[in-house]
Design a protein around this motif. Structure first.
Motif, PDB file in Angstrom:
ATOM      1  N   ASN A  12      -6.906   5.278  -4.040  1.00 33.03           N
ATOM      2  CA  ASN A  12      -8.205   5.350  -3.335  1.00 33.03           C
ATOM      3  C   ASN A  12      -8.930   4.002  -3.317  1.00 33.03           C
ATOM      4  O   ASN A  12     -10.103   3.924  -2.975  1.00 33.03           O
ATOM      5  N   TYR A  13      -8.192   2.941  -3.739  1.00 30.25           N
ATOM      6  CA  TYR A  13      -8.725   1.572  -3.735  1.00 30.25           C
ATOM      7  C   TYR A  13      -9.841   1.365  -4.766  1.00 30.25           C
ATOM      8  O   TYR A  13     -10.577   0.386  -4.691  1.00 30.25           O
ATOM      9  N   GLN A  14      -9.951   2.234  -5.741  1.00 33.89           N
ATOM     10  CA  GLN A  14     -10.944   2.082  -6.790  1.00 33.89           C
ATOM     11  C   GLN A  14     -10.233   1.688  -8.084  1.00 33.89           C
ATOM     12  O   GLN A  14      -9.464   2.473  -8.639  1.00 33.89           O
ATOM     13  N   ALA A  43      -4.268   2.813  -7.955  1.00 31.18           N
ATOM     14  CA  ALA A  43      -5.533   3.037  -7.240  1.00 31.18           C
ATOM     15  C   ALA A  43      -5.277   3.422  -5.790  1.00 31.18           C
ATOM     16  O   ALA A  43      -5.563   2.660  -4.862  1.00 31.18           O
ATOM     17  N   LYS A  97      -8.568  -6.162  -2.022  1.00 31.84           N
ATOM     18  CA  LYS A  97      -9.609  -5.466  -2.783  1.00 31.84           C
ATOM     19  C   LYS A  97      -9.429  -5.705  -4.281  1.00 31.84           C
ATOM     20  O   LYS A  97     -10.405  -5.890  -5.014  1.00 31.84           O
ATOM     21  N   TRP A  98      -8.182  -5.710  -4.727  1.00 27.33           N
ATOM     22  CA  TRP A  98      -7.888  -5.978  -6.145  1.00 27.33           C
ATOM     23  C   TRP A  98      -8.366  -7.372  -6.527  1.00 27.33           C
ATOM     24  O   TRP A  98      -9.016  -7.550  -7.557  1.00 27.33           O
ATOM     25  N   PRO A 121       0.803  -1.228   0.000  1.00 26.40           N
ATOM     26  CA  PRO A 121       0.000   0.000   0.000  1.00 26.40           C
ATOM     27  C   PRO A 121       0.834   1.275   0.000  1.00 26.40           C
ATOM     28  O   PRO A 121       0.307   2.358  -0.290  1.00 26.40           O
ATOM     29  N   LEU A 170      -0.036  -1.136  -7.458  1.00 17.06           N
ATOM     30  CA  LEU A 170      -1.422  -0.818  -7.105  1.00 17.06           C
ATOM     31  C   LEU A 170      -1.541   0.456  -6.283  1.00 17.06           C
ATOM     32  O   LEU A 170      -2.571   1.140  -6.357  1.00 17.06           O
ATOM     33  N   ASP A 171      -0.525   0.792  -5.484  1.00 18.52           N
ATOM     34  CA  ASP A 171      -0.621   2.016  -4.688  1.00 18.52           C
ATOM     35  C   ASP A 171      -0.584   3.256  -5.564  1.00 18.52           C
ATOM     36  O   ASP A 171      -1.078   4.319  -5.163  1.00 18.52           O
ATOM     37  N   ALA A 216      -4.773  -5.040   2.516  1.00 15.21           N
ATOM     38  CA  ALA A 216      -6.148  -4.729   2.108  1.00 15.21           C
ATOM     39  C   ALA A 216      -6.221  -4.280   0.652  1.00 15.21           C
ATOM     40  O   ALA A 216      -7.174  -4.601  -0.066  1.00 15.21           O
ATOM     41  N   LEU A 217      -5.206  -3.550   0.187  1.00 11.17           N
ATOM     42  CA  LEU A 217      -5.189  -3.069  -1.198  1.00 11.17           C
ATOM     43  C   LEU A 217      -5.196  -4.239  -2.181  1.00 11.17           C
ATOM     44  O   LEU A 217      -5.955  -4.240  -3.157  1.00 11.17           O
ATOM     45  N   ASP A 227     -12.203  -7.501  -6.686  1.00  8.94           N
ATOM     46  CA  ASP A 227     -12.783  -6.804  -7.831  1.00  8.94           C
ATOM     47  C   ASP A 227     -12.439  -7.478  -9.166  1.00  8.94           C
ATOM     48  O   ASP A 227     -13.292  -7.591 -10.055  1.00  8.94           O
TER      49      ASP A 227
END
Length: 315
Positions: free
Chosen positions: A44-46, A42, A79-80, A11, A38-39, A75-76, A83
């Motif tokens: 904002n985790y979207q 996204a 979430k990936w 993250p 990923l950081d 968590a990042l 999704d």
């Protein structure tokens, strides 16, 4: 050449000496590689799910690179996975998009190795704790490889480890991971799997010219087909005209099974099961299941050359 896609799940990657070093080493030593941080993608985790799925579709090898947080992924990255590994993409009645892709887990662990055992303060082994990720790979039809992980990968100045120790461990971790990836992508098994994808994609298209096929044939090439036996490039051309007279371009060859590659005196052999679905030029439906027996060699540049091609129709 096999493409490697690395999903960096830290993250805050800039704060991690070891994860940053591992990623840099991968980018330096693997030629066809894409690292998705990923950081940065996204914060904002979207996620742009379509873009992430497209990246996976382009990959032959997928590496999840992350620090081990609370016995799992950050968590990042979770979430990936939630999704991107969506229904009818990674699983479900039509969820075969990741099937056959190679998956590696590469992660850094702060605690010592001895703590991950029944009498240690973490009680469970690493292999036990990553079972959910292993099952995720199985459900998606991916090939799950032995994870690459390293303990004592946290540097706390004056308290825990030295920067030199962590950097040394990160370097050794990178070497093990690169060796594992190379074994998958550079082995005869990997090369013939990649070759088969290329071969059957061309068979689907059935172009007028045989030039692309001929570049893949050895000098002593021969074929034993239901239509008869054919030898050399000229023999392949003769058979190919029969194939174009039997199949309309746009068929679909599905590689249902590929066996283990065996080797003797520099000659390799592999058996495949292939389903061919299409139409005749007259519009009649075709649905054939065949066994194929390939003998091949590896040229000096590492590319596959077909020596013998034998097909047996099962239905």
């Amino acid at each position: 050449m096999s493409k490697v896609v690395v999903i960096s799940g830290h993250p805050n990657l800039e704060s991690s000496n070891c994860n940053t070093q591992i990623l840099a080493s991968l980018e330096k030593n693997i030629s066809d590689i894409e690292v998705r941080r990923l950081d940065q993608i996204a914060p904002n985790y979207q996620f742009d799910v379509a873009a992430e799925q497209q990246a996976l579709l382009s990959a032959d090898v997928v590496v999840l690179q992350f620090p081990f947080y609370w016995y799992s992924v950050p968590a990042l990255l979770k979430k990936w996975i939630d999704d991107v590994f969506a229904y009818d993409f990674a699983y479900g009645s039509k969820g075969d998009k990741l099937q056959g892709k190679q998956l590696f887990l590469s992660f850094t662990i702060g605690g010592p190795e001895e703590s991950y055992q029944p009498l240690g303060y973490n009680h469970f082994s690493i292999d036990e704790l990553i079972k959910p990720l292993q099952q995720t790979a199985y459900l998606a039809g991916m090939t799950f490889h032995k994870p690459v992980y390293t303990h004592r990968m946290v540097y706390i100045p004056g308290v825990y480890n030295t920067l030199e120790e962590v950097e040394s461990r990160a370097n050794e971790h990178s070497e093990r991971l690169i060796a594992a990836i190379n074994e998958v992508t550079q082995s005869p098994q990997a090369k013939v799997s990649e070759f088969a994808k290329q071969w059957f994609a061309m068979m689907d298209a059935l172009p007028e010219s045989t030039d692309a096929f001929e570049a893949l044939l050895a000098d002593d090439f021969s074929m034993l087909m239901p239509e008869g036996e054919f030898s050399g490039v000229s023999g392949f051309r003769d058979w190919y005209q029969l194939a174009r007279a039997s199949f309309k371009p746009g068929a679909q060859h599905t590689l249902e099974q590929i066996g283990d590659v065996t080797e003797q005196d520099g000659c390799y052999q592999v058996q495949l099961r292939v389903r061919a679905v299409g139409e005749t030029p007259q519009g009649d439906a075709i649905n054939l299941l065949v066994n194929e027996d390939w003998q091949f060699s590896l040229a000096a540049d590492g590319h596959v050359k077909l020596n013998r091609y034998q097909v047996e129709v099962l239905n």
